[in-house]
Design a protein around this motif. Structure first.
Motif, PDB file in Angstrom:
ATOM      1  N   THR A 178      -5.811   1.679  -7.986  1.00 21.97           N
ATOM      2  CA  THR A 178      -6.514   1.926  -6.651  1.00 21.97           C
ATOM      3  C   THR A 178      -5.947   3.422  -6.489  1.00 21.97           C
ATOM      4  OG1 THR A 178      -3.668   1.795  -5.829  1.00 21.97           O
ATOM      5  CG2 THR A 178      -5.096  -0.024  -5.848  1.00 21.97           C
ATOM      6  N   TRP A 209       2.634  -6.016  -4.780  1.00 21.91           N
ATOM      7  CA  TRP A 209       1.886  -6.880  -5.189  1.00 21.91           C
ATOM      8  C   TRP A 209       2.303  -7.433  -6.800  1.00 21.91           C
ATOM      9  CZ3 TRP A 209      -3.175  -3.862  -4.338  1.00 21.91           C
ATOM     10  CH2 TRP A 209      -3.583  -3.331  -3.296  1.00 21.91           C
ATOM     11  N   ARG A 251       0.275  -3.244   1.267  1.00 19.76           N
ATOM     12  CA  ARG A 251      -0.939  -2.817   0.932  1.00 19.76           C
ATOM     13  C   ARG A 251      -0.626  -1.590  -0.768  1.00 19.76           C
ATOM     14  NH1 ARG A 251      -4.886   0.014   5.525  1.00 19.76           N
ATOM     15  NH2 ARG A 251      -5.416  -2.181   6.152  1.00 19.76           N
ATOM     16  N   SER A 252       1.011  -1.728  -1.061  1.00 18.82           N
ATOM     17  CA  SER A 252       1.155  -1.286  -2.258  1.00 18.82           C
ATOM     18  C   SER A 252       1.103  -2.036  -2.985  1.00 18.82           C
ATOM     19  CB  SER A 252       3.023  -0.469  -2.287  1.00 18.82           C
ATOM     20  OG  SER A 252       3.499  -0.338  -2.836  1.00 18.82           O
ATOM     21  N   PRO A 253       0.433  -1.586  -4.291  1.00 20.74           N
ATOM     22  CA  PRO A 253       0.195  -2.388  -5.194  1.00 20.74           C
ATOM     23  C   PRO A 253       1.468  -2.339  -6.494  1.00 20.74           C
ATOM     24  CG  PRO A 253      -1.548  -0.376  -5.575  1.00 20.74           C
ATOM     25  CD  PRO A 253      -0.608   0.248  -4.255  1.00 20.74           C
TER      26      PRO A 253
END
Lengths: 462, 394
Positions: free
Chosen positions: A249, A164, A159-161
């Protein structure tokens, strides 16, 4: 009116001037890599690689000493390293846009610039990837990034940018590289066929993958090229969108705003085109590519710079307007601080370079003036670096706790690492123009009038 | 209707225009009955039906501008379609009057007693107030009318006196017009739709609105061209190559719409700030959930997959079905944008929405049809016209 009609307005006018033949193009482009190394090149290469060595040396010192050598402080935990990362990733986008999106849009003028823009993409991504890599501090633990099973049962946070980013940039690099290499294959075969020494022939034979230029091969090649263009197109949007989520985010005022993904993409294309322009103008001059890289090409690029610059300006104004419209005091505060606070100097450099100065391109005369576009492209490069600096520094330095506010000042290591990354970039770029054809010969021949099956030979009745 | 294929002109426009005007007028009468019988929900219902057609005219304006700016050849045969679509702004300005009269019912920020007590609303009352709102709406319609008339006039002039000069003039003016278009459309989206919930804000909102409009106009042009084709008009002028390119545009902008919609949703979901998430919370309430999911699947995923193969874009029947589908989805998108601000517990579509849709639509189409049939339906003397007809996807 006739002066107005040129290739930009009329497809009847050839894109490549001087009525070249296929042979002329091969000769012109290949001779650059086949001729003896010039003194100027050697000098530039020496300079660039020395600067690159400074980068490598300072990375060594960074690993030894820790990231405390940078100007980071408590609220500003992301400094120039992240600014440089976003800056370099952005630079790469022009290459992908030119090779993928302009290809799908049937913009034939792209063939003169796509090869070295694509090469730039790859080199820029290499420069970009260094910075988050060394920012982790304990570089020996960098494999925590990778989702690989390890003895500590550690697993990256999906869930961590930041994770990504790792995937987005990794994919981007891979696909860009494949795209670039696929395009190179026919040209490498041309060089192989022209090679005079056995070693050169052997090496090029390996890299040109047995290309013979047969009908079937071309058919496969064009299909592969089109598929890669299709695959790269979403990447143009996705990579910088994901980079933008590193900021957007978060709940930090000035970072969290919904326009960030397309805004970052437009900015990336903008900065990338400016860098392509800077380098193209130099290469054009040094290697006499005036017939291949005509004023029409340059003017088209300037139009893209103007358009994307306006998109960036649109985003700046939306951010500013909505920060006021939101009625949210934190949002309003940050934007007022950006424009009139301690970082106002950086903010106005950004706005001037990215929004005001490119407006000069409304004038056709300036769009076609080489010195003017060279200077403007450098301004844009500077402005886009400052854009990332403004976003990162202003929002972090004045966070929710006024007692922890601090001003970010770079140290000497920040500065030499930024300069050093240019050294790395130019080293790779110089190697590229020395050893590989910097213009896509095969594609360029395809846009010549005589490549059209309906082309009437001059003087012949049709 | 009679069409002269040598001059590309309708010699007799047939009853299409008249029928749609009569239908439109009757439906508007019914809508007026709706006002009397159901005042409470009238304005929001009217807004949905009205915005649908406004978005088509706006999309048409963009299509024309982009055609001039890019100097592309393939879509020259379609230019009169979009030019005629955006000639409807004066009519749409008149039909905006009911919304203007209903401001008090539509916009929370017009209630001065509420604004005084609400610090957020008083902070933005310099922008959200009735006078400035009215001025802005007048400016928007003035701009859109001016731009579309200017370009249409030059384009018609080209039929009589074709010249390179005219092509250049249209191109040159389209650049600053594009800037004006971008700003006016964005702020119109902020003013007319986003300010229905005056506390909520999103910087990407204007882009989202634009993406839907453009999808609508490309779908409309596709269907309208297919309709003309079925009547044997422009049969060999608009070829499968043009449909293929329209299909590609649809495909690209479906992705763009999805990208913009996702960017907005995703960033709000991730940051989880109550002031922002409320927007999606409303749209996840009761039957709104179904509409939200319908948009994800129907406005993006399904048409995306159905237009992915090359053959799908070259099959006119299939392309027509997808274009019609996208138009329905665009309508649902507008419902989704507007109504959850009022209907908090679930979807409630009033019949007034549909009478407005047909009423405004009938007049809109009549207006469009009269403009379209009054002149040659293609810019036949544009230097690039022949190239546009002959163009092929390689």
């Amino acid at each position: 009116m006739n002066k107005e009609v040129d290739a930009a307005y009329d497809y009847q006018v050839p894109l490549i001037t001087g009525k070249p033949t296929f042979g002329w193009i091969t000769e012109k482009v290949s001779s650059i890599v086949e001729s003896k190394t010039s003194k100027e090149w050697a000098l530039l290469f020496g300079l660039a690689s020395s600067v690159m060595l400074i980068l490598l040396g300072s990375i060594g010192y960074l690993v030894w000493e820790g990231i405390g050598i940078w100007g980071l402080n408590v609220p500003v935990g992301w400094g120039w390293a992240i600014v440089n990362f976003v800056f370099w990733v952005g630079i790469g986008h022009a290459g992908t846009l030119i090779s993928a999106i302009l290809f799908l849009f049937r913009q034939k003028w792209r063939t003169s610039i796509n090869r070295f823009a694509e090469a730039m993409t790859i080199f820029a991504v290499i420069c970009a990837l260094i910075f988050p890599g060394i920012h982790v501090g304990r570089i020996w633990a960098v494999y925590y990034f990778f989702p690989v099973p390890n003895q500590m049962d550690m697993w990256p946070n999906f869930r961590s940018p930041l994770l990504w980013d790792f995937f987005a940039v990794g994919t981007y690099f891979t696909v860009s590289f494949l795209f670039w290499y696929t395009g190179l294959v026919p040209d490498l075969a041309t060089l192989r066929d022209r090679a005079k020494t056995t070693i050169r022939k052997k090496v090029l034979a390996i890299f040109s993958l047995g290309w013979r230029g047969g009908n079937k091969q071309w058919k496969h090649y064009e299909l592969a090229y089109m598929l890669l263009a299709g695959l790269s197109t979403p990447l143009v949007l996705s990579v910088h969108s994901v980079v933008s989520t590193d900021f957007a985010t978060a709940v930090i005022p000035g970072w969290h705003t919904t326009i960030f993904p397309p805004y970052f993409v437009a900015g990336a294309i903008f900065s990338g085109f400016a860098m392509v322009m800077t380098l193209a103008l130099i290469a054009r001059r040094v290697y006499n590519l005036e017939h291949i890289l005509t004023l029409t090409h340059l003017e088209n690029m300037n139009k893209i710079i103007l358009t994307t610059g306006m998109m960036v300006g649109y985003s700046y104004s939306m951010e500013f307007f909505i920060s006021w419209y939101s009625g949210n005091p934190y949002e309003t505060f940050i934007f007022m601080q950006r424009a009139f606070g301690q970082y106002a100097w950086a903010y106005w450099i950004m706005v001037s370079c990215n929004v005001f100065i490119p407006q000069l391109f409304w004038s056709r005369k300036i769009r076609r003036s080489i010195p003017a576009m060279f200077v403007i492209s450098i301004f844009v490069n500077i402005g886009m670096w400052f854009e990332r600096f403004v976003i990162i520094a202003t929002s972090l330095s004045q966070d929710f706790l006024p007692s922890s506010w601090d001003y970010f000042s770079p140290t000497i290591w920040d500065i030499i690492m930024l300069v050093g990354s240019f050294g790395l970039f130019f080293t790779l770029f110089l190697l590229f123009i020395r050893f590989l054809p910097m213009v896509a010969m095969a594609e360029l021949k395809g846009v010549l009038p005589q490549a059209d099956p309906h082309h009437a030979h001059e003087g012949e009745a049709h | 209707m009679n069409f002269d294929a040598s001059t590309y002109k309708f010699t007799h426009a047939g009853s299409v225009g008249k029928t749609s005007m009569i239908v439109g007028a009757l439906m508007l009468l019914l809508t007026a009955v709706g006002y009397v019988s159901n005042q409470e929900i009238f304005f929001r219902a009217y807004m949905v039906g009205y915005m649908f057609w406004l978005s088509l005219a706006l999309g048409g304006l963009f299509f024309t501008l982009v055609n001039h700016l890019f100097g592309s050849e393939w879509n020259i045969v379609l230019r009169r379609f979009s030019e005629s679509l955006s000639k409807t702004f004066p009519l749409l300005a008149i039909l905006f009057i009911p919304l203007w009269l209903g401001m008090h019912d539509l916009y929370h920020w017009t209630h001065t007693e509420v604004v005084v007590k609400d610090p957020m609303l008083s902070a933005k009352s310099g922008y959200l107030n009735m006078t400035f709102f009215t001025v802005r709406i007048i400016i928007y319609f003035g701009l859109w009318t001016f731009i579309s008339h200017f370009l249409h006039k030059k384009s018609l002039l080209q039929d009589e006196h074709p010249s390179e000069e005219l092509i250049m003039t249209m191109r040159r003016f389209s650049a600053p017009f594009m800037v004006l278009y971008a700003l006016s459309t964005t702020f119109a989206a902020f003013d007319i739709i986003m300010s229905l919930d005056p506390h909520w804000y999103s910087t990407i909102y204007g882009v989202y609105f634009f993406a839907g409009n453009f999808l609508f106009v490309v779908s409309f042009i596709t269907l309208f061209a297919a309709y003309l084709k079925s009547k044997g008009i422009l049969d060999n002028i608009i070829t499968v190559e043009h449909y293929h390119d329209l299909g590609k545009l649809l495909f690209a902008f479906l992705v763009f719409w999805g990208y913009i919609g996702f960017s907005q949703y995703f960033l709000i979901w991730y940051a989880n700030i109550p002031e922002e998430t409320i927007y999606y919370l409303y749209r996840w309430e009761g039957s709104w959930k179904i509409i939200t999911m319908t948009l994800v699947l129907g406005h993006f995923l399904l048409p995306f997959l159905s237009l992915l193969p090359r053959a799908a874009k070259r099959n006119l029947t299939w392309l027509g079905i997808v274009a019609g589908w996208i138009i329905i989805m665009h309508f649902i998108d507008l419902v989704w944008l507007i109504l959850p601000n009022f209907e908090k517990h679930g979807v409630h579509l009033s019949w007034i929405t549909f009478t407005t849709l047909l009423g405004v639509g009938g007049l809109f189409f009549w207006n469009f049809w009269s403009v379209f049939t009054a002149h040659p339906v293609v810019p036949l003397n544009d230097r690039r016209f022949e190239a546009s007809v002959k163009f092929k996807n390689v």
